[in-house]
Every structure is written in C-alpha cells, then in structure tokens.
Design a protein around this motif. Structure first.
Motif, PDB file in Angstrom:
ATOM      1  N   GLN A 165       0.854  -1.191   0.000  1.00  0.00           N
ATOM      2  CA  GLN A 165       0.000   0.000   0.000  1.00  0.00           C
ATOM      3  C   GLN A 165       0.889   1.241   0.000  1.00  0.00           C
ATOM      4  N   THR A 167       0.945   5.096   0.607  1.00  0.00           N
ATOM      5  CA  THR A 167       0.250   6.219   1.235  1.00  0.00           C
ATOM      6  C   THR A 167       1.278   7.270   1.616  1.00  0.00           C
ATOM      7  N   HIS A 168       1.045   8.495   1.143  1.00  0.00           N
ATOM      8  CA  HIS A 168       1.964   9.599   1.432  1.00  0.00           C
ATOM      9  C   HIS A 168       3.392   9.242   1.010  1.00  0.00           C
ATOM     10  N   LYS A 189      -9.149   5.727   3.768  1.00  0.00           N
ATOM     11  CA  LYS A 189      -8.623   6.918   3.094  1.00  0.00           C
ATOM     12  C   LYS A 189      -8.134   6.527   1.713  1.00  0.00           C
ATOM     13  N   SER A 191      -5.932   5.604  -1.260  1.00  0.00           N
ATOM     14  CA  SER A 191      -4.653   4.898  -1.275  1.00  0.00           C
ATOM     15  C   SER A 191      -4.438   4.254  -2.630  1.00  0.00           C
TER      16      SER A 191
END
Length: 338
Positions: A165, A167-168, A189, A191
C-alpha cells in the motif's frame, strides 16, 4: 612440473574449444553447446558428453556412436559435424541436471577434455496482472461491499506474491498473498495498491490499483476502485441516497450467483399441478405430449373393460356346465333305504 601441466592444457585447448564454459538455463528449457576441434587427427574418434566433478571419474551420458545408455540419454544429444563443429544439446532441463560436465574426445592414453558448468534456475516471472473476482460494473463498492482483487503472472515458476500500500509516498507491506481484500475497515482513506511477483531469478511489479474513498465508515462505506483494463464507474447516485438500505454485505470469498431463470423455476415448482397444466398445456409440443399420454391411458381402460365384459359370459357358461355335471352324478347314486 607445473609448467608441463600448463603446456599440456594449452595444447588441449587448441585441440578442443567450446563457446561457453558456464551455461545458465531455465527449468524446462534447453541449451546448445558448440565446440570445435582439430579434425585432422580426431575426425573419426568418439566424442562424448559426461558428467562429474573430475574428467577421470565422470559418467558418460551420451556419445557420438550412440552406444551409451543412461536415464538422461533421451534428453541429451551430441552431433559430430566435423569441420562445422561438435554440438551438444540438452532439452527438458531439471534442477537435477545442474553440475559439472565434460566434453571429451576419445584418445589413446589420455582423452582430450574441456569442462562446462551448467546452472539451472527458475523461469523468470512476467509482469503480474490484476483483476477483480467480482464485476466492478455492478458497483458493489458504492454500497460498501467487499471486493477481492487477484494478482497473477502468465509466466514464472515458484512465484511468491506480496501486496503493498502506497500512502503519502510510503510503501507499506500488507501481506504475502495473491489476493487483496478491500473492505470498509481497510479503505478509510485514498490509497494506491500494487502487487509484487518474484522468485529466485526475477521480480516484477504490477500496475497501480487506486482506491478513492467517498464516505469512510466502519460499515456501509462508499469507495471507488480504478485499475487498468477495468471499466470506470462512479457512485454519484449513491452519494445522494446514502440513507437507502444497502444490500447485504458479501465476504471476500468468491460467491456463486443464482441466475434469475433458476429462481423462477424454483418458484414454479411450488405451484399446483393445475396451474402448471394450464400454463404449459397449450404450448407447442407439451400439449401433444399430454394428449398422447392421456389418450393412451383412456385406451388401456377401454381395452380392460372390453376384456372383462367378454370374459364374463364365458365364465358363467362354464359354471353352468360344472353344476349340471355335478347334479347328474348325484342323481345316479342309489338311495339307501334305512
């Protein structure tokens, strides 16, 4: 002494040379080794392909005269083409085929030999593809239902899959599996997800799977999945009717959907025979089949009735004859006077 050995090895290398000293091939594959030799003195000498750590103790797998028999002879071939070269071909490679081999020319007192190292590896993996186990056109994610996405390769052996995953701009390992289960607890959220397929010789990364969360929630969330090769959809109508009762949630396992025609057939079974008769009696072949069946039944009843009627008088006549004979015999017996 060392100088003498080096001179002998140099002379042997001039008399027999191969294009490879190390061969790396995939399991199930094949390789061809091309060698050249001095054809003047060794044109009619026996050539062979043997296996072993030492040239003195190696076991011959196959030779140019076709006399050697071993369990791998049918997969190993050696062809002596004279000035065009000496060819060794091995097919259907297995992991047990890895090791040290020798190409040799039969010679009095000392054979001419050169070593070849064979390495057998796994088949490299291809780029993995992604596909959902249930159709995204049904927009089950708009109702917060669970969706399973599978990762798979068309080529490769001993493949291991892992899901990540992003994310950010950080990649987080989720689990080692070919399936990714998306549900309301996991998609809190926006992703991006991707799959990595790898084995001992190669590794490839799949395309990105994007998840856009429209309404996060522990249950009954709304999200949209975007992946290459799959239709694009939205949940605008669902966002405007969030108070509507959602359909029951499904599990991440593949479910078998019952077609509507099958459900209608099960409802028809519960109807009475009368409704079933009138719903199908006047349609095509079914009407003639019923007519023939009932006609046959009535014909059998009429035949039995005729048989009974015809045999009844005959039985009565037989009974009268028997009664008359019995009466006549009784009259002939003299009466005893007391």
């Amino acid at each position: 002494m060392k100088i003498l050995c080096l001179i002998m090895l140099f002379q042997a290398s001039l008399q027999l040379r191969c294009d490879k000293r190390k061969i790396t091939a995939h399991i199930g594959g094949e390789f061809i080794l091309i060698c050249t030799y001095d054809t003047n003195p060794f044109r009619y000498s026996k050539k062979y392909w043997c296996r072993g750590d030492s040239g003195d103790t190696c076991q011959i797998v196959v030779d140019s005269e076709g006399r050697t028999k071993s369990k791998n002879t049918h997969r190993s071939h050696i062809v002596d083409a004279g000035r065009r070269g000496l060819f060794v071909k091995v097919t259907g490679l297995q992991f047990d085929d890895a090791g040290t081999y020798w190409v040799g020319i039969d010679k009095i007192y000392a054979d001419i030999m050169t070593s070849v190292n064979v390495v057998v590896t796994q088949v490299p993996v291809s780029k993995p593809g992604l596909w959902p186990l249930s159709s995204l056109v049904e927009r089950s994610t708009c109702w917060g239902q669970q969706v399973t996405v599978r990762c798979g390769c068309t080529k490769g052996t001993a493949i291991q899959y892992a899901w990540y995953q992003n994310t950010h701009h950080k990649d987080v390992l989720l689990h080692h599996s070919s399936d990714l289960c998306l549900h309301c607890d996991a998609v809190d959220k926006d992703s991006n997800y991707y799959c990595v397929a790898q084995n001992d010789v190669s590794s490839h990364r799949s395309d990105v799977l994007s998840v856009q969360v429209l309404m996060p929630a522990d249950s009954g969330c709304i999200y949209v999945i975007s992946m290459q090769g799959q239709p694009i959809y939205d949940c605008a109508d669902r966002m405007s009717t969030t108070t509507a009762k959602p359909p029951p949630l499904t599990t991440c396992q593949a479910t078998v959907k019952i077609p509507t025609d099958t459900m209608n057939q099960s409802l028809q079974i519960n109807r009475t025979e009368r409704d079933l008769f009138f719903s199908r009696a006047w349609t095509g072949e079914t009407f003639w089949y019923l007519l023939l069946r009932w006609g046959s039944f009535v014909s059998i009843l009429i035949f039995l009735w005729i048989v009974i009627i015809c045999t009844k008088p005959k039985n009565q006549r037989v009974k009268r004859r028997v009664r008359k004979k019995r009466d006549s015999r009784f009259k002939q017996i003299p009466h005893v006077v007391k």
